[in-house]
Design an enzyme around this catalytic site. Structure first.
Site, PDB file in Angstrom:
ATOM      1  CG  HIS A  68      -0.323  -0.033   2.538  1.00  0.00           C
ATOM      2  ND1 HIS A  68       0.021   1.111   3.233  1.00  0.00           N
ATOM      3  CD2 HIS A  68       0.022  -1.071   3.338  1.00  0.00           C
ATOM      4  CE1 HIS A  68       0.551   0.768   4.402  1.00  0.00           C
ATOM      5  NE2 HIS A  68       0.571  -0.550   4.491  1.00  0.00           N
ATOM      6  CG  ASP A  70      -3.045   3.703   2.466  1.00  0.00           C
ATOM      7  OD1 ASP A  70      -2.417   2.710   2.047  1.00  0.00           O
ATOM      8  OD2 ASP A  70      -4.011   3.609   3.248  1.00  0.00           O
ATOM      9  CD  GLU A 135      -2.815  -1.976   5.521  1.00  0.00           C
ATOM     10  OE1 GLU A 135      -2.887  -2.970   6.260  1.00  0.00           O
ATOM     11  OE2 GLU A 135      -2.365  -0.880   5.916  1.00  0.00           O
ATOM     12  CD  GLU A 136      -1.587   2.009   7.485  1.00  0.00           C
ATOM     13  OE1 GLU A 136      -2.371   1.630   8.385  1.00  0.00           O
ATOM     14  OE2 GLU A 136      -0.387   1.694   7.457  1.00  0.00           O
ATOM     15  CG  HIS A 350       0.459   2.903  12.656  1.00  0.00           C
ATOM     16  ND1 HIS A 350      -0.887   2.597  12.658  1.00  0.00           N
ATOM     17  CD2 HIS A 350       0.930   2.392  11.492  1.00  0.00           C
ATOM     18  CE1 HIS A 350      -1.202   1.933  11.563  1.00  0.00           C
ATOM     19  NE2 HIS A 350      -0.105   1.795  10.838  1.00  0.00           N
TER      20      HIS A 350
END
Length: 377
Positions: A68, A70, A135-136, A350
């Site tokens: 991904h 993103d 995805e996030e 994150h």
């Protein structure tokens, strides 16, 4: 000293503010590199999400890199030591949002394929990329929609590496050969609102729910197996009341979640929950969300190729684990595909000051290339 091809591409991707579901031109960068290798590109846009499917070859087996573009939001910028979208190297660590999750992996994938195709232009089978910008986020219009499209035309992925950050202390020390399923229940227990001084003419749903919730929290749902821990039940959210100290609420809302192994099915868990709630004579509404089913790749050519590739680069075989949350691998596994997650160290994902070891990116590129050598050379 100039940047390596992997580092240069990683920096280019990381400089783009692709906060989910934005792609910010990341996929265009990858597509140009893949088109130069003879990949056929299919861009799939679903609502606010950009995806692409790239394929080189028409023969089996079909090997796929999935990932991904993103990233999650940065959070408070004052807590970052660097600009999260100006990739910066400090003491051998590359700092930027998405460095570990997972633009570093994307750069490794592309460069590994460039090297492999350069050495094996007539390789066996087919190579593909499945890349999303969702995805996030809510994961509604990303990988799952692409998988649906592929299945509708009977284009089935045989083997897939997902570039999620699987490692713990150094790249390749852990690969994920499966993931637990995730099942969420949204429960509303109904009572009768009233004055706290007159409980005999009201019915407190919080009091009524507590014995059932206690039983749910202490139930042994299964014992797990050699690959998965026992299924777990957790209550992350609970809300009831008006905020006043003298009002018995009319309802209480409880959100609960199962992380479940292959020893339990969705139907079994749902049935057992309903049996417990009914045993306690509750009046309730219950809605379910299946976030993902468990998957496991415990044998097969892909697992062998990945383990051997990591061993070749690290001189040490990886540990096989199924821990952690869900990933887009769960959608691909539904095709019957062998799915393995192999990516950078996940210690800073994150978080503020997300980073990845620059040397690990070079090693990961070598691992991906070695997997291709093992499978398709």
């Amino acid at each position: 000293m100039s940047d390596t091809p992997t580092l240069a591409l990683a920096k280019d991707l990381l400089s783009r503010q692709s906060i989910t579901p934005e792609d910010a031109g990341c996929q265009e960068l990858m597509i140009k590199r893949l088109e130069a290798l003879g990949f056929t590109i299919e861009i799939m846009v679903f609502e606010d999400t950009t995806n692409f499917w790239a394929r080189r070859g028409n023969e089996a087996p079909l090997f796929t890199f999935a990932g991904h573009t993103d990233v999650v939001p940065t959070g408070d910028l004052t807590h970052w030591n660097t600009n999260p979208f100006e990739p910066t190297i400090i003491d051998g660590m590359l700092y930027a949002r998405g460095a570990a999750d997972m633009k570093g992996s994307l750069a490794c994938m592309v460069v590994a394929v460039e090297r492999f195709v350069g050495e094996h232009p007539n390789h066996k089978g087919s190579i593909s990329f499945l890349i999303t910008s969702d995805e996030e986020g809510p994961f509604i219009n990303g990988t799952t929609r692409v998988v649906d499209t592929l299945q509708e035309r009977n284009e089935i992925i045989d083997m897939c590496i997902v570039g999620e950050p699987s490692s713990t202390s150094h790249v390749g020390d852990v690969v994920k050969n499966g993931r637990r399923g995730s099942l969420t229940g949204n429960l509303t227990v109904k009572g009768i609102q009233g004055h706290v001084a007159y409980p005999h003419i009201a019915r407190n749903p919080i009091h009524q729910a507590m014995p059932a919730l206690s039983e749910l929290a202490t139930t042994v749902w299964d014992n797990g197996n050699d690959y998965f821990p026992p299924t777990s039940f957790q209550i992350p959210n609970m809300n009831g009341g008006t905020g006043a100290s003298n009002v018995i609420p009319g309802t209480v809302d409880i959100m609960f979640n199962f992380r479940f192994s292959t020893e339990s099915t969705v139907d079994e868990l749902q049935q057992r929950v309903v049996e417990i709630l009914d045993k306690h004579d509750l009046e309730y509404d219950l809605d379910w969300i299946i976030n993902g089913l468990p998957f496991l790749t415990d044998t097969g050519d892909l697992l062998t190729a990945v383990v051997n590739a990591v061993d070749t680069v690290n001189q040490q075989k990886p540990q096989l684990l199924t821990t952690g949350g869900t990933s887009d691998g769960r959608f691909i596994a539904q095709m019957g595909s062998q799915v393995i997650e192999l990516g950078p160290v996940n210690a800073t994902i994150h978080k503020v000051n997300e980073c990845v070891n620059v040397e690990d990116l070079e090693k990961l590129t070598d691992m991906y290339q070695e997997v291709l050598n093992n499978l398709l050379a």
